[in-house]
Design a protein around this motif. Structure first.
Motif, mmCIF file in Angstrom:
data_model
loop_
_atom_site.group_PDB
_atom_site.id
_atom_site.type_symbol
_atom_site.label_atom_id
_atom_site.label_comp_id
_atom_site.label_asym_id
_atom_site.label_seq_id
_atom_site.Cartn_x
_atom_site.Cartn_y
_atom_site.Cartn_z
ATOM 1 N N GLU A 7 0.821 -1.210 0.000
ATOM 2 C CA GLU A 7 0.000 0.000 0.000
ATOM 3 C C GLU A 7 0.857 1.263 0.000
ATOM 4 O O GLU A 7 0.513 2.254 -0.644
ATOM 5 C CB GLU A 7 -0.976 -0.003 1.174
ATOM 6 C CG GLU A 7 -2.070 -1.033 1.056
ATOM 7 C CD GLU A 7 -2.963 -0.847 -0.167
ATOM 8 O OE1 GLU A 7 -3.264 0.310 -0.528
ATOM 9 O OE2 GLU A 7 -3.359 -1.860 -0.766
ATOM 10 N N LYS A 10 1.957 1.637 -3.573
ATOM 11 C CA LYS A 10 0.859 2.141 -4.406
ATOM 12 C C LYS A 10 0.636 3.632 -4.157
ATOM 13 O O LYS A 10 0.374 4.392 -5.077
ATOM 14 C CB LYS A 10 -0.429 1.374 -4.122
ATOM 15 C CG LYS A 10 -0.429 -0.037 -4.646
ATOM 16 C CD LYS A 10 -1.723 -0.736 -4.258
ATOM 17 C CE LYS A 10 -1.705 -2.191 -4.602
ATOM 18 N NZ LYS A 10 -2.924 -2.895 -4.128
ATOM 19 N N THR A 11 0.757 4.011 -2.893
ATOM 20 C CA THR A 11 0.571 5.415 -2.538
ATOM 21 C C THR A 11 1.649 6.277 -3.180
ATOM 22 O O THR A 11 1.361 7.333 -3.743
ATOM 23 C CB THR A 11 0.587 5.584 -1.010
ATOM 24 O OG1 THR A 11 -0.489 4.813 -0.465
ATOM 25 C CG2 THR A 11 0.430 7.043 -0.614
ATOM 26 N N GLN A 13 3.227 5.630 -5.833
ATOM 27 C CA GLN A 13 2.978 5.658 -7.272
ATOM 28 C C GLN A 13 1.958 6.730 -7.634
ATOM 29 O O GLN A 13 1.969 7.232 -8.755
ATOM 30 C CB GLN A 13 2.479 4.302 -7.761
ATOM 31 C CG GLN A 13 3.567 3.271 -7.898
ATOM 32 C CD GLN A 13 3.031 1.996 -8.507
ATOM 33 O OE1 GLN A 13 2.035 1.449 -8.030
ATOM 34 N NE2 GLN A 13 3.675 1.530 -9.551
ATOM 35 N N ASP A 14 1.091 7.082 -6.693
ATOM 36 C CA ASP A 14 0.082 8.112 -6.944
ATOM 37 C C ASP A 14 0.660 9.526 -6.912
ATOM 38 O O ASP A 14 -0.031 10.477 -7.271
ATOM 39 C CB ASP A 14 -1.048 8.014 -5.915
ATOM 40 C CG ASP A 14 -1.972 6.835 -6.171
ATOM 41 O OD1 ASP A 14 -2.001 6.343 -7.313
ATOM 42 O OD2 ASP A 14 -2.661 6.419 -5.226
ATOM 43 N N LEU A 15 1.905 9.644 -6.470
ATOM 44 C CA LEU A 15 2.541 10.964 -6.419
ATOM 45 C C LEU A 15 3.148 11.312 -7.779
ATOM 46 O O LEU A 15 3.792 10.468 -8.406
ATOM 47 C CB LEU A 15 3.647 10.993 -5.358
ATOM 48 C CG LEU A 15 3.237 10.727 -3.913
ATOM 49 C CD1 LEU A 15 4.480 10.722 -3.027
ATOM 50 C CD2 LEU A 15 2.241 11.761 -3.431
ATOM 51 N N ARG A 16 2.934 12.541 -8.183
ATOM 52 C CA ARG A 16 3.641 13.034 -9.367
ATOM 53 C C ARG A 16 5.124 13.106 -9.035
ATOM 54 O O ARG A 16 5.514 13.115 -7.859
ATOM 55 C CB ARG A 16 3.117 14.415 -9.767
ATOM 56 C CG ARG A 16 1.661 14.419 -10.222
ATOM 57 C CD ARG A 16 1.199 15.794 -10.709
ATOM 58 N NE ARG A 16 1.693 16.911 -9.936
ATOM 59 C CZ ARG A 16 1.074 17.462 -8.887
ATOM 60 N NH1 ARG A 16 -0.081 17.000 -8.483
ATOM 61 N NH2 ARG A 16 1.601 18.493 -8.259
ATOM 62 N N ARG A 49 10.783 4.500 -5.859
ATOM 63 C CA ARG A 49 9.653 4.272 -4.962
ATOM 64 C C ARG A 49 9.812 2.985 -4.144
ATOM 65 O O ARG A 49 9.524 2.976 -2.945
ATOM 66 C CB ARG A 49 8.356 4.298 -5.751
ATOM 67 C CG ARG A 49 7.977 5.734 -6.142
ATOM 68 C CD ARG A 49 6.927 5.772 -7.235
ATOM 69 N NE ARG A 49 6.421 7.108 -7.473
ATOM 70 C CZ ARG A 49 7.046 8.055 -8.176
ATOM 71 N NH1 ARG A 49 8.230 7.816 -8.710
ATOM 72 N NH2 ARG A 49 6.499 9.251 -8.357
ATOM 73 N N ARG A 74 -1.106 16.026 0.632
ATOM 74 C CA ARG A 74 -1.774 14.832 0.129
ATOM 75 C C ARG A 74 -2.476 14.126 1.277
ATOM 76 O O ARG A 74 -2.250 12.957 1.576
ATOM 77 C CB ARG A 74 -0.768 13.898 -0.569
ATOM 78 C CG ARG A 74 -0.242 14.404 -1.890
ATOM 79 C CD ARG A 74 -1.324 14.769 -2.919
ATOM 80 N NE ARG A 74 -2.256 13.711 -3.239
ATOM 81 C CZ ARG A 74 -2.177 12.957 -4.315
ATOM 82 N NH1 ARG A 74 -1.209 13.146 -5.188
ATOM 83 N NH2 ARG A 74 -3.066 12.008 -4.525
ATOM 84 N N ASP A 76 -5.389 13.107 1.367
ATOM 85 C CA ASP A 76 -6.175 11.983 0.878
ATOM 86 C C ASP A 76 -5.403 10.678 0.977
ATOM 87 O O ASP A 76 -5.919 9.663 1.431
ATOM 88 C CB ASP A 76 -6.636 12.238 -0.564
ATOM 89 C CG ASP A 76 -5.481 12.464 -1.538
ATOM 90 O OD1 ASP A 76 -4.470 13.118 -1.164
ATOM 91 O OD2 ASP A 76 -5.581 11.999 -2.689
ATOM 92 N N LEU A 77 -4.133 10.713 0.584
ATOM 93 C CA LEU A 77 -3.307 9.509 0.646
ATOM 94 C C LEU A 77 -2.978 9.140 2.085
ATOM 95 O O LEU A 77 -2.961 7.959 2.441
ATOM 96 C CB LEU A 77 -2.019 9.709 -0.161
ATOM 97 C CG LEU A 77 -2.211 9.968 -1.656
ATOM 98 C CD1 LEU A 77 -0.877 10.230 -2.326
ATOM 99 C CD2 LEU A 77 -2.943 8.821 -2.320
ATOM 100 N N HIS A 80 -6.001 7.440 3.575
ATOM 101 C CA HIS A 80 -6.126 6.075 3.058
ATOM 102 C C HIS A 80 -5.185 5.130 3.812
ATOM 103 O O HIS A 80 -5.595 4.046 4.233
ATOM 104 C CB HIS A 80 -5.831 6.054 1.555
ATOM 105 C CG HIS A 80 -5.669 4.677 1.012
ATOM 106 N ND1 HIS A 80 -6.732 3.829 0.815
ATOM 107 C CD2 HIS A 80 -4.555 3.985 0.660
ATOM 108 C CE1 HIS A 80 -6.279 2.671 0.354
ATOM 109 N NE2 HIS A 80 -4.972 2.747 0.242
#
Length: 94
Positions: A7, A10-11, A13-16, A49, A74, A76-77, A80
């Motif tokens: 997780e 994955k988190t 990976q959601d970062l620019r 990452r 962030r 939101d992340l 989560h």
């Protein structure tokens, strides 16, 4: 622990790319007020990452690394991952 590592990855990976660089910068600056230092800049400099997740898991036993997500706006992340941690703890307890 493997679920948490997945997780976290994955988190990240959601970062620019720019957010990821900023995230690593803050990981170097972490201070929880109890003498816990950040991850050495030399270790983070070329870390991708996957390596960053490994460094976080190795260094932190608590939420210090997650708080960095809040610093880079962030929430939101961070929320989560906090929910995931709570569910993992509940699973282990019951």
């Amino acid at each position: 622990m493997a679920k948490l590592e997945e997780e976290l990855f994955k988190t990240l990976q959601d970062l620019r790319e720019e957010e990821f660089k900023e995230f690593k910068w803050f990981l170097n600056k972490v201070d929880n007020g109890e003498g816990l230092s950040g991850i050495a800049a030399a270790k983070l400099e070329n870390a991708g990452r996957h390596n960053t997740v490994d460094l976080m898991v190795e260094k932190y036993q608590g939420p210090e690394g997650l708080r960095v997500l809040k610093k880079i706006s962030r929430n939101d992340l961070m929320q989560h991952l906090q929910n995931l941690l709570l569910s993992l703890v509940n699973i282990k307890l019951w």
